[in-house]
Design an enzyme around this catalytic site. Structure first.
Site, PDB file in Angstrom:
ATOM      1  N   THR A  76       0.847  -1.203   0.000  1.00 16.86           N
ATOM      2  CA  THR A  76       0.000   0.000   0.000  1.00 16.86           C
ATOM      3  C   THR A  76       0.875   1.244   0.000  1.00 16.86           C
ATOM      4  O   THR A  76       0.655   2.180  -0.787  1.00 16.86           O
ATOM      5  CB  THR A  76      -0.920  -0.013   1.249  1.00 16.86           C
ATOM      6  OG1 THR A  76      -1.697  -1.214   1.229  1.00 16.86           O
ATOM      7  CG2 THR A  76      -1.822   1.193   1.288  1.00 16.86           C
ATOM      8  N   GLN A 181       0.857  -9.061  -6.606  1.00 24.41           N
ATOM      9  CA  GLN A 181       0.461 -10.469  -6.748  1.00 24.41           C
ATOM     10  C   GLN A 181       1.349 -11.258  -7.713  1.00 24.41           C
ATOM     11  O   GLN A 181       1.136 -12.450  -7.910  1.00 24.41           O
ATOM     12  CB  GLN A 181      -1.005 -10.550  -7.236  1.00 24.41           C
ATOM     13  CG  GLN A 181      -2.015 -10.096  -6.205  1.00 24.41           C
ATOM     14  CD  GLN A 181      -2.103 -11.010  -4.988  1.00 24.41           C
ATOM     15  OE1 GLN A 181      -1.666 -12.161  -5.023  1.00 24.41           O
ATOM     16  NE2 GLN A 181      -2.657 -10.497  -3.907  1.00 24.41           N
ATOM     17  N   SER A 201       5.041  -6.536  -2.244  1.00 28.09           N
ATOM     18  CA  SER A 201       4.750  -6.652  -0.812  1.00 28.09           C
ATOM     19  C   SER A 201       5.289  -7.977  -0.297  1.00 28.09           C
ATOM     20  O   SER A 201       5.011  -9.028  -0.884  1.00 28.09           O
ATOM     21  CB  SER A 201       3.237  -6.584  -0.600  1.00 28.09           C
ATOM     22  OG  SER A 201       2.925  -6.937   0.725  1.00 28.09           O
ATOM     23  N   GLY A 202       6.031  -7.921   0.810  1.00 29.80           N
ATOM     24  CA  GLY A 202       6.673  -9.126   1.338  1.00 29.80           C
ATOM     25  C   GLY A 202       5.724 -10.277   1.617  1.00 29.80           C
ATOM     26  O   GLY A 202       6.002 -11.421   1.263  1.00 29.80           O
ATOM     27  N   HIS A 203       4.572  -9.960   2.223  1.00 31.73           N
ATOM     28  CA  HIS A 203       3.744 -11.066   2.726  1.00 31.73           C
ATOM     29  C   HIS A 203       3.009 -11.836   1.638  1.00 31.73           C
ATOM     30  O   HIS A 203       2.331 -12.821   1.926  1.00 31.73           O
ATOM     31  CB  HIS A 203       2.798 -10.593   3.832  1.00 31.73           C
ATOM     32  CG  HIS A 203       1.642  -9.753   3.405  1.00 31.73           C
ATOM     33  ND1 HIS A 203       0.357 -10.231   3.398  1.00 31.73           N
ATOM     34  CD2 HIS A 203       1.559  -8.473   3.012  1.00 31.73           C
ATOM     35  CE1 HIS A 203      -0.471  -9.267   3.017  1.00 31.73           C
ATOM     36  NE2 HIS A 203       0.237  -8.189   2.780  1.00 31.73           N
ATOM     37  N   THR A 239      13.694   4.330  10.385  1.00 28.26           N
ATOM     38  CA  THR A 239      14.702   3.277  10.560  1.00 28.26           C
ATOM     39  C   THR A 239      14.205   1.982   9.923  1.00 28.26           C
ATOM     40  O   THR A 239      13.048   1.587  10.099  1.00 28.26           O
ATOM     41  CB  THR A 239      14.984   3.064  12.065  1.00 28.26           C
ATOM     42  OG1 THR A 239      15.413   4.317  12.577  1.00 28.26           O
ATOM     43  CG2 THR A 239      16.054   2.010  12.294  1.00 28.26           C
ATOM     44  N   CYS A 327     -16.789  -7.555   4.332  1.00 24.21           N
ATOM     45  CA  CYS A 327     -17.935  -7.507   5.239  1.00 24.21           C
ATOM     46  C   CYS A 327     -17.716  -6.366   6.225  1.00 24.21           C
ATOM     47  O   CYS A 327     -16.946  -6.489   7.153  1.00 24.21           O
ATOM     48  CB  CYS A 327     -18.080  -8.824   5.978  1.00 24.21           C
ATOM     49  SG  CYS A 327     -19.611  -8.939   6.881  1.00 24.21           S
TER      50      CYS A 327
HETATM   51  N1  PLP Z   1      -2.021  -4.575  -4.092  1.00 22.59           N
HETATM   52  C1  PLP Z   1      -2.545  -5.790  -4.276  1.00 22.59           C
HETATM   53  C2  PLP Z   1      -2.864  -6.249  -5.658  1.00 22.59           C
HETATM   54  C3  PLP Z   1      -2.792  -6.628  -3.179  1.00 22.59           C
HETATM   55  O1  PLP Z   1      -3.329  -7.834  -3.372  1.00 22.59           O
HETATM   56  C4  PLP Z   1      -2.489  -6.147  -1.888  1.00 22.59           C
HETATM   57  C5  PLP Z   1      -2.788  -6.972  -0.683  1.00 22.59           C
HETATM   58  O2  PLP Z   1      -3.821  -7.603  -0.596  1.00 22.59           O
HETATM   59  C6  PLP Z   1      -1.922  -4.867  -1.753  1.00 22.59           C
HETATM   60  C7  PLP Z   1      -1.706  -4.108  -2.873  1.00 22.59           C
HETATM   61  C8  PLP Z   1      -1.575  -4.304  -0.415  1.00 22.59           C
HETATM   62  O3  PLP Z   1      -0.362  -4.825   0.060  1.00 22.59           O
HETATM   63  P1  PLP Z   1      -0.008  -4.634   1.622  1.00 22.59           P
HETATM   64  O4  PLP Z   1      -0.917  -5.544   2.366  1.00 22.59           O
HETATM   65  O5  PLP Z   1       1.423  -5.028   1.735  1.00 22.59           O
HETATM   66  O6  PLP Z   1      -0.224  -3.207   1.930  1.00 22.59           O
END
Ligand code: PLP
Length: 388
Positions: A76, A181, A201-203, A239, A327
């Site tokens: 984000t 993605q 995004s790492g996760h 940091t 939701c």
């Molecule tokens: N963009 C896309 C296409 C995503 O699927 C997501 C997370 O669901 C994000 C951005 C946001 O990433 P983060 O959770 O690291 O802010």
């Protein structure tokens, strides 16, 4: 969830488990290597070195230079950073976004509209595809940036971002792609790419939550969004989250190594799940572009059944999936992605997304193929049976 059911995690577009190799790489930076990477003494140099290595690892995944990689707190933030930088650098007041972006971009677009900026929202067709003509028609003299996601998180549909970036470059307009993605699922090669900014995004790639990346092309100016110390070459204050950055670097290496597995084994498992459900659940349909799609994702409309009810029943069996809907305050909002593709709100409320990963096994898909049709049949049966 039944205490005896093992977890079957089919929601890898929401988040992913941390890979054991990633965790292992992080541990020293959560324990004995706690130096601040900006400090001058030798003890802290280990942290600075670890960040340097991670930057090289991410750059290798993207086929770009390490100095083009900026670490942030999440996908984000990376999206916000790219769009605000483009507006500040160009001085223009118009942006182009798609209607099916992640809320990370949709909210930004809505906020920009409130501030008096012009936003053109590009529409998609029934398969979730964009038209290049529509993109070209949206470009204006005062367009600061076009932001189009590489892969849609709900349907997996892939957009022709290289072509769109080329269109923008011809008009000297900056181009950003939310590629959150994409890594590990499709090849990403920025070595000769017109893309100006790209977010990760790492996760989403088996690294921890709370760490992200923004790539900025050579010569593309970046202005900080989070201002503070001179970290990240003065482009992102704060940091550094050293352990998570180290994890992301290791995850980038694994994503490159596992790309073939995603494109072959994971794709075959996804296809088996999809084909098996289509065979066993009457009236089922697939949402999204069947051809140009992430190999791990399937989004299905279970016509006539509430996705939320299926999810609850699946949860009791230990199966995690996702309804592309949020939701909030008790009211089930249909997915903005699916409604943008022309699905009625009712049909959109019947849709579920299953997203697999490198860790998904054949046995898990077999169990899902046995459980899901049974649950759907039971729910359909309940809805036609008169109340007692
Ligand atoms: N963009 C896309 C296409 C995503 O699927 C997501 C997370 O669901 C994000 C951005 C946001 O990433 P983060 O959770 O690291 O802010």
């Amino acid at each position: 969830m039944d205490a005896n059911s093992p977890l079957i995690y089919l929601d890898n577009n929401a988040t992913t488990r941390i890979a054991p190799e990633v965790f292992e790489a992080m541990v020293p930076h959560l324990t004995e290597q706690y130096g601040n990477p900006s400090s001058a003494y030798r003890f802290a140099k280990a942290a600075a070195e670890a960040i340097k290595t991670a930057r090289e690892q991410v750059a290798a995944l993207l086929h770009c230079q390490p100095r083009q990689i900026y670490f942030t707190s999440c996908g984000t933030e990376s999206n916000n950073l790219a769009i605000t930088a483009a507006l500040r650098v160009s001085g223009h007041r118009h942006v182009v976004l798609t209607e099916v972006e992640h809320s990370a971009n949709i909210k930004m677009g809505e906020w920009l509209e409130e501030q008096g900026y012009g936003v053109t929202w590009l529409r998609v067709d029934a398969h979730g595809r964009l038209s290049l003509e529509d993109v070209a028609a949206a470009l204006r003299e005062d367009t600061a940036v076009v932001s189009v996601m590489w892969a849609n998180n709900e349907t997996g549909t892939l957009f022709p971002v290289e072509e769109i970036a080329r269109l923008c470059a011809e008009r000297k307009i900056l181009f950003h792609t939310d590629a959150v993605q994409a890594p590990g699922k499709i090849p990403l090669d920025l070595s000769d790419s017109p893309i100006d900014f790209l977010s990760l995004s790492g996760h989403k790639l088996h690294a921890p939550k709370g760490v992200g990346v923004l790539y900025a092309r050579r010569g593309t100016k970046l202005r900080p969004y989070v201002m503070g110390g001179g970290q990240e070459n003065g482009k992102r204050g704060g940091t550094e989250n050293v352990a998570s950055i180290v994890g992301l670097g290791r995850a980038a290496e694994l994503a490159a190594e596992n790309l073939v597995d995603e494109q072959t084994r994971v794709r075959a498992l996804r296809d088996r799940l999809e084909a098996g459900l289509l065979e066993r659940v009457p009236g089922l349909r697939v949402n999204g572009d069947a051809e140009n799609r992430l190999p791990n994702t399937t989004n299905l409309a279970f016509t006539g059944v509430e996705a939320e009810a299926i999810l609850l029943a699946l949860d009791r069996q230990g199966i995690c999936a996702s309804a592309g809907s949020a939701c909030t305050t008790g009211a089930l909002e249909p997915s903005h992605v699916l409604t943008a593709m022309g699905l009625s709100p009712d049909l959109a409320r019947s849709c579920l997304r299953f997203s697999l990963s490198h860790y998904t096994t054949e046995a898990e898909v077999d169990t899902a193929l046995e459980v899901i049709p049974r649950i759907v049949a039971e729910l359909k049966d309940q809805s036609v049976r008169p109340a007692a």
